[in-house]
Enzyme design. Structure first.
Site, PDB file in Angstrom:
ATOM      1  N   ASN A  60     -14.042 -33.815  -7.974  1.00  0.00           N
ATOM      2  CA  ASN A  60     -15.419 -34.302  -7.839  1.00  0.00           C
ATOM      3  C   ASN A  60     -16.314 -33.355  -8.621  1.00  0.00           C
ATOM      4  O   ASN A  60     -16.570 -32.237  -8.188  1.00  0.00           O
ATOM      5  CB  ASN A  60     -15.806 -34.320  -6.346  1.00  0.00           C
ATOM      6  N   LYS A  75     -19.444 -33.718  -9.335  1.00  0.00           N
ATOM      7  CA  LYS A  75     -20.860 -33.717  -8.938  1.00  0.00           C
ATOM      8  C   LYS A  75     -21.723 -33.865 -10.206  1.00  0.00           C
ATOM      9  O   LYS A  75     -21.313 -34.563 -11.128  1.00  0.00           O
ATOM     10  CB  LYS A  75     -21.175 -32.467  -8.119  1.00  0.00           C
ATOM     11  N   HIS A 104     -20.242 -39.061   0.536  1.00  0.00           N
ATOM     12  CA  HIS A 104     -20.132 -37.601   0.420  1.00  0.00           C
ATOM     13  C   HIS A 104     -21.283 -36.962   1.210  1.00  0.00           C
ATOM     14  O   HIS A 104     -22.392 -37.491   1.232  1.00  0.00           O
ATOM     15  CB  HIS A 104     -20.191 -37.181  -1.052  1.00  0.00           C
ATOM     16  N   GLU A 151     -23.180 -34.616   0.572  1.00  0.00           N
ATOM     17  CA  GLU A 151     -24.378 -34.337  -0.215  1.00  0.00           C
ATOM     18  C   GLU A 151     -25.240 -35.586  -0.352  1.00  0.00           C
ATOM     19  O   GLU A 151     -26.458 -35.504  -0.494  1.00  0.00           O
ATOM     20  CB  GLU A 151     -23.978 -33.770  -1.588  1.00  0.00           C
ATOM     21  N   GLU A 174     -14.033 -33.598   4.907  1.00  0.00           N
ATOM     22  CA  GLU A 174     -14.660 -32.457   4.249  1.00  0.00           C
ATOM     23  C   GLU A 174     -15.653 -31.797   5.207  1.00  0.00           C
ATOM     24  O   GLU A 174     -16.793 -32.248   5.329  1.00  0.00           O
ATOM     25  CB  GLU A 174     -15.424 -32.919   3.001  1.00  0.00           C
ATOM     26  N   GLY A 186     -18.099 -25.821  -1.127  1.00  0.00           N
ATOM     27  CA  GLY A 186     -18.753 -24.917  -2.070  1.00  0.00           C
ATOM     28  C   GLY A 186     -19.024 -23.532  -1.505  1.00  0.00           C
ATOM     29  O   GLY A 186     -19.780 -22.758  -2.082  1.00  0.00           O
ATOM     30  N   SER A 205     -13.638 -26.255  -0.601  1.00  0.00           N
ATOM     31  CA  SER A 205     -13.138 -24.986  -1.157  1.00  0.00           C
ATOM     32  C   SER A 205     -11.628 -24.956  -1.344  1.00  0.00           C
ATOM     33  O   SER A 205     -10.991 -23.915  -1.166  1.00  0.00           O
ATOM     34  CB  SER A 205     -13.611 -23.798  -0.300  1.00  0.00           C
TER      35      SER A 205
END
Ligand code: PGA
Length: 269
Positions: free
Chosen positions: A9, A11, A100, A102, A169, A175, A214
């Site tokens: 991914n 992003k 996701h 985000e 996730e 991250g 991660s």
């Protein structure tokens, strides 16, 4: 038998690859080598670049899956700035990430919106990668399993089949360099599998459940060794071939081992 999947991914990162160098993390020889490996290993490999690069990546790496990072739930209409699942497919995508964290946080996407997007993806012939995961506060309070199962309940399409991929996730692992412990991952993936079996007994064991947060070359093999971990959704480490390829190879080794064990069971050995 379900196939493992390693999906990158990207992003909002990366531009087209320059022929003359690796400053963007991927050189053309590295892309060719990933494409060639993908033809020979018993797992699926995908990259989800920014939508503007789907057509480009589909052209340079036809043996791997190319995915979008989001889609609208409608096929067309007055939705300035959005892209439909059909449009992603037309550009060369075969998958799309939906829900996701985000986007759930930044674009206020509810479970119902994520479910509608997942159904639009299936209607367009794309594999949706449906993301779920708890915040650090929810985990500290001990509510992570209930939270993730409620998200799943609201986000999964009614009809489940092996085209539907789940990605667990934990938000606090994305991250941050922190990964859930193998015991925590095993507990959550087991709970997700049980939930899928309750909803779709015929499809549940064929559906891939990815871990994301991660994942890197150092922890991938341990994560893939967990029974209900069927691959990974990889952010930061997918931006460079040097950090993505070892994750692909770790999944390929585990995929080959699972395949061999399924074959020997089938032969009764
Ligand atoms: P990360 O991102 O691997 O950089 O933690 C994963 C993701 O957001 O899908």
């Amino acid at each position: 038998m379900r196939r493992m999947l390693v999906a990158g991914n990207w992003k909002m990162n990366r531009r087209p690859i320059k022929e003359d160098g690796t400053e963007d993390g991927w050189s053309m020889p590295e892309v060719r080598s990933l494409n060639e490996r993908a033809r020979h290993i018993p797992i699926d490999v995908a990259i989800c670049p920014p939508a503007t690069l789907i057509d480009y990546w589909h052209g340079v790496a036809p043996a791997i899956g190319i995915g979008g990072q989001d889609c609208h739930d409608q096929p067309s209409g007055a939705y300035t700035g959005w892209l439909s699942a059909e449009m992603l497919r037309d550009a060369g995508a075969s998958l799309v990430i939906v829900g996701h964290s985000e986007r759930r946080a930044g674009a206020f996407e509810s479970d119902a919106v994520v479910r509608a997007k997942a159904m639009a993806a299936l209607d367009a012939g794309l594999r949706p990668i449906i993301c779920v995961g708890e915040s650090a506060d929810v985990r500290q309070a001990g509510g992570h399993i209930a939270h993730v199962l409620a998200q799943l309940n609201g986000s999964l399409p009614n009809e489940l089949n092996d085209n539907v991929v789940i990605a667990y996730e934990p938000i606090w692992a994305i991250g941050t360099g922190k990964t859930a412990t193998p015991a925590d991952v095993a507990e959550m993936h087991g709970a997700i599998r049980t939930h899928l079996r309750d909803r779709a007994p015929d499809a549940a064991d064929d559906m891939a459940i990815l871990y994301g947060g991660s994942v890197n070359a150092g922890n991938a093999a341990d994560l893939f060794a967990i029974a209900d971990v069927d691959g990974a959704l990889v952010g930061g480490a997918s931006l460079k071939a040097a950090s993505f390829m070892p994750i692909v190879e770790a999944a390929a080794a585990e995929g080959a081992a699972r395949h061999a064990s399924a074959m020997s069971q089938r032969r009764g050995g």
